[in-house]
Design an enzyme around this catalytic site. Structure first.
Site, PDB file in Angstrom:
ATOM      1  N   MET A  24     -42.686  -3.553  97.053  1.00  9.18           N
ATOM      2  CA  MET A  24     -42.394  -4.262  98.292  1.00  9.18           C
ATOM      3  C   MET A  24     -41.059  -3.759  98.850  1.00  9.18           C
ATOM      4  O   MET A  24     -40.417  -4.430  99.654  1.00  9.18           O
ATOM      5  CB  MET A  24     -42.353  -5.776  98.045  1.00  9.18           C
ATOM      6  CG  MET A  24     -43.712  -6.301  97.591  1.00  9.18           C
ATOM      7  SD  MET A  24     -43.975  -8.040  97.948  1.00  9.18           S
ATOM      8  CE  MET A  24     -42.684  -8.789  96.996  1.00  9.18           C
ATOM      9  N   GLY A  25     -40.649  -2.574  98.422  1.00  6.29           N
ATOM     10  CA  GLY A  25     -39.433  -1.969  98.953  1.00  6.29           C
ATOM     11  C   GLY A  25     -38.183  -2.519  98.307  1.00  6.29           C
ATOM     12  O   GLY A  25     -38.240  -3.123  97.236  1.00  6.29           O
TER      13      GLY A  25
ATOM     14  N   HIS B 252     -34.979  -0.232  93.552  1.00  5.33           N
ATOM     15  CA  HIS B 252     -33.861  -0.154  92.614  1.00  5.33           C
ATOM     16  C   HIS B 252     -34.302   0.718  91.436  1.00  5.33           C
ATOM     17  O   HIS B 252     -35.432   1.238  91.433  1.00  5.33           O
ATOM     18  CB  HIS B 252     -33.422  -1.554  92.163  1.00  5.33           C
ATOM     19  CG  HIS B 252     -34.557  -2.407  91.668  1.00  5.33           C
ATOM     20  ND1 HIS B 252     -35.259  -2.114  90.529  1.00  5.33           N
ATOM     21  CD2 HIS B 252     -35.126  -3.528  92.179  1.00  5.33           C
ATOM     22  CE1 HIS B 252     -36.181  -3.025  90.330  1.00  5.33           C
ATOM     23  NE2 HIS B 252     -36.143  -3.891  91.333  1.00  5.33           N
TER      24      HIS B 252
ATOM     25  N   GLY C 172     -35.402   0.118  88.635  1.00  2.00           N
ATOM     26  CA  GLY C 172     -36.679  -0.273  88.015  1.00  2.00           C
ATOM     27  C   GLY C 172     -37.835   0.439  88.706  1.00  2.00           C
ATOM     28  O   GLY C 172     -38.695   1.052  88.057  1.00  2.00           O
ATOM     29  N   HIS C 173     -37.845   0.399  90.053  1.00  2.00           N
ATOM     30  CA  HIS C 173     -38.899   1.098  90.796  1.00  2.00           C
ATOM     31  C   HIS C 173     -38.800   2.610  90.550  1.00  2.00           C
ATOM     32  O   HIS C 173     -39.814   3.288  90.394  1.00  2.00           O
ATOM     33  CB  HIS C 173     -38.739   0.883  92.303  1.00  2.00           C
ATOM     34  CG  HIS C 173     -38.861  -0.539  92.750  1.00  2.00           C
ATOM     35  ND1 HIS C 173     -37.806  -1.244  93.240  1.00  2.00           N
ATOM     36  CD2 HIS C 173     -39.931  -1.362  92.795  1.00  2.00           C
ATOM     37  CE1 HIS C 173     -38.213  -2.465  93.583  1.00  2.00           C
ATOM     38  NE2 HIS C 173     -39.496  -2.566  93.314  1.00  2.00           N
TER      39      HIS C 173
ATOM     40  N   ASP D  24     -42.202  -8.231  85.626  1.00  2.00           N
ATOM     41  CA  ASP D  24     -43.174  -9.210  86.132  1.00  2.00           C
ATOM     42  C   ASP D  24     -44.319  -9.272  85.125  1.00  2.00           C
ATOM     43  O   ASP D  24     -45.441  -8.827  85.402  1.00  2.00           O
ATOM     44  CB  ASP D  24     -43.666  -8.791  87.519  1.00  2.00           C
ATOM     45  CG  ASP D  24     -42.547  -8.873  88.530  1.00  2.00           C
ATOM     46  OD1 ASP D  24     -42.078  -9.983  88.802  1.00  2.00           O
ATOM     47  OD2 ASP D  24     -42.113  -7.812  89.027  1.00  2.00           O
TER      48      ASP D  24
ATOM     49  N   VAL E   3     -35.863  -2.566  83.619  1.00  2.00           N
ATOM     50  CA  VAL E   3     -34.585  -1.836  83.684  1.00  2.00           C
ATOM     51  C   VAL E   3     -33.495  -2.855  83.971  1.00  2.00           C
ATOM     52  O   VAL E   3     -33.664  -3.740  84.822  1.00  2.00           O
ATOM     53  CB  VAL E   3     -34.626  -0.729  84.762  1.00  2.00           C
ATOM     54  CG1 VAL E   3     -33.286  -0.011  84.863  1.00  2.00           C
ATOM     55  CG2 VAL E   3     -35.740   0.267  84.454  1.00  2.00           C
TER      56      VAL E   3
ATOM     57  N   LEU F 286     -33.004  -5.785  86.752  1.00  2.00           N
ATOM     58  CA  LEU F 286     -32.965  -5.360  88.158  1.00  2.00           C
ATOM     59  C   LEU F 286     -34.105  -6.021  88.911  1.00  2.00           C
ATOM     60  O   LEU F 286     -35.226  -6.114  88.422  1.00  2.00           O
ATOM     61  CB  LEU F 286     -33.056  -3.841  88.259  1.00  2.00           C
ATOM     62  CG  LEU F 286     -31.884  -3.073  87.650  1.00  2.00           C
ATOM     63  CD1 LEU F 286     -32.002  -1.585  87.975  1.00  2.00           C
ATOM     64  CD2 LEU F 286     -30.542  -3.599  88.146  1.00  2.00           C
TER      65      LEU F 286
HETATM   66  O1  PAF Z   1     -44.375  -6.458  92.157  1.00  2.00           O
HETATM   67  C1  PAF Z   1     -44.385  -6.299  93.389  1.00  2.00           C
HETATM   68  O2  PAF Z   1     -43.477  -5.723  93.986  1.00  2.00           O
HETATM   69  C2  PAF Z   1     -45.563  -6.834  94.184  1.00  2.00           C
HETATM   70  O3  PAF Z   1     -46.033  -8.029  93.654  1.00  2.00           O
HETATM   71  C3  PAF Z   1     -46.705  -5.819  94.367  1.00  2.00           C
HETATM   72  C4  PAF Z   1     -47.331  -5.468  93.022  1.00  2.00           C
HETATM   73  C5  PAF Z   1     -46.177  -4.560  95.018  1.00  2.00           C
HETATM   74  C6  PAF Z   1     -47.808  -6.410  95.246  1.00  2.00           C
HETATM   75  O4  PAF Z   1     -47.316  -6.739  96.499  1.00  2.00           O
END
Ligand code: PAF
Length: 302
Positions: A30-31, A34, A36-37, A152, A178, A186
């Site tokens: 969802m942008g 950080h 972690g992504h 999550d 992370v 994060l």
């Molecule tokens: O974890 C997230 O950022 C969101 O729940 C996801 C998996 C991108 C779905 O919108």
């Protein structure tokens, strides 16, 4: 890295990768990216020929309008970071592209997994929103692998259930949480914390550590481990929303720590809701000679 906004453009870009039989990795986000992504994107880069990062702040998974309104948005920065971490495509669709007029379908994982913990706090619509958008993103990009973070933990299990139940032809890869240098997990929402709130938010990793430390000292009763986590949070001025010790695959509560379990917690720090979790191991049972020497010390002290 190319930025695409429609499913048609996305599929056109991926057609070539697919024709060459290269694997496609999808990192749904969802942008407000950080580390972690970025660790997910780097994993995708190492394992797949083509890496797609999706950036869509999905309205249907927010139960509070104010949370959706203030969710941090920074597409230009995200695009730079995603490209640097190895993304080939940034798919940033509009809400209209994802939910066009007349949209009337939802995908829902039923039963225990989506009824407890986060669902109690955020309502069952939260996971319905997640599973609907994730199913759509998987159908849009048709990746071979999709990457999600362990932070999550409940979402990850729900998505694995969804993929298994619908026989979706994608492998789900999980990556560890992370953390910042001081232990804070994060999260895009950390950007919304004031300096004071950020300091208080350290109550979450401290609570996890307190429970792990208690387990290392031999405590196995869930009640005592949860109390260690709870009192640590409260001692730092943070009221836990929930603290739970659960079996890692089912999220069913466990009364004692017999094998690896998952400790999950959530709390509001100011206006910001944070979650964190950690695997927790029972201390190995003492062997006979350890018991004998403890007994000898006890007799000596008597
Ligand atoms: O974890 C997230 O950022 C969101 O729940 C996801 C998996 C991108 C779905 O919108």
């Amino acid at each position: 890295m190319r930025v695409v906004r429609t499913v048609t453009e996305l599929r056109a870009e991926l057609a070539c990768a697919r024709a060459q039989r290269g694997t496609i990795g999808l990192v749904p986000t969802m942008g407000a990216l950080h580390e972690g992504h970025l660790s997910l994107i780097r994993s995708a880069f190492e394992q797949c020929e083509t890496v797609v990062v999706s950036l869509f702040v999905n309205p249907s998974q927010f139960n509070e309008h104010s949370d959706l309104e203030r969710y941090p948005r920074s597409e230009a920065r995200d695009a730079r970071l995603a490209a640097r971490a190895g993304a080939d495509l940034l798919f940033a669709p509009s809400a209209q592209e994802v939910y066009p007029g007349g949209f009337a379908t939802s995908v829902e994982v039923l039963g225990g997994l989506t009824e407890k913990l986060e669902a109690r706090s955020r309502g069952s619509e939260h996971f319905r929103g997640v599973t609907t958008v994730v199913t759509k993103l998987l159908c849009m990009a048709l990746p071979d692998v999709a990457y999600f973070g362990q932070k999550d933990a409940q979402q990850l299990l729900v998505i694995k259930r969804l993929v298994a139940d619908l026989n979706l032809p994608v492998r789900i890869e999980a990556r560890p949480t992370v953390r910042d240098h001081d232990g804070l997990a994060l999260s895009s929402r950390n950007a919304l914390l004031s300096a004071r709130e950020r300091a208080r938010a350290l109550a979450l990793p401290a609570a996890l550590e307190a429970a792990r430390e208690s387990a290392r000292r031999g405590e196995r009763r869930a009640e005592a481990l949860l109390a260690a986590a709870r009192t640590t949070m409260e001692g730092r001025g943070v009221e836990p929303e929930y603290v739970a010790l659960v079996e890692p695959e089912t999220l069913n509560e466990v009364p004692t720590l017999e094998q690896t379990a998952l400790l999950l917690l959530a709390a509001r720090v100011g206006e910001v809701r944070l979650i964190d979790n950690s695997f927790i191991e029972p201390a190995p049972a003492p062997n006979i000679s350890q018991l004998q020497s403890r007994e000898a010390v006890a007799q000596c002290n008597a």
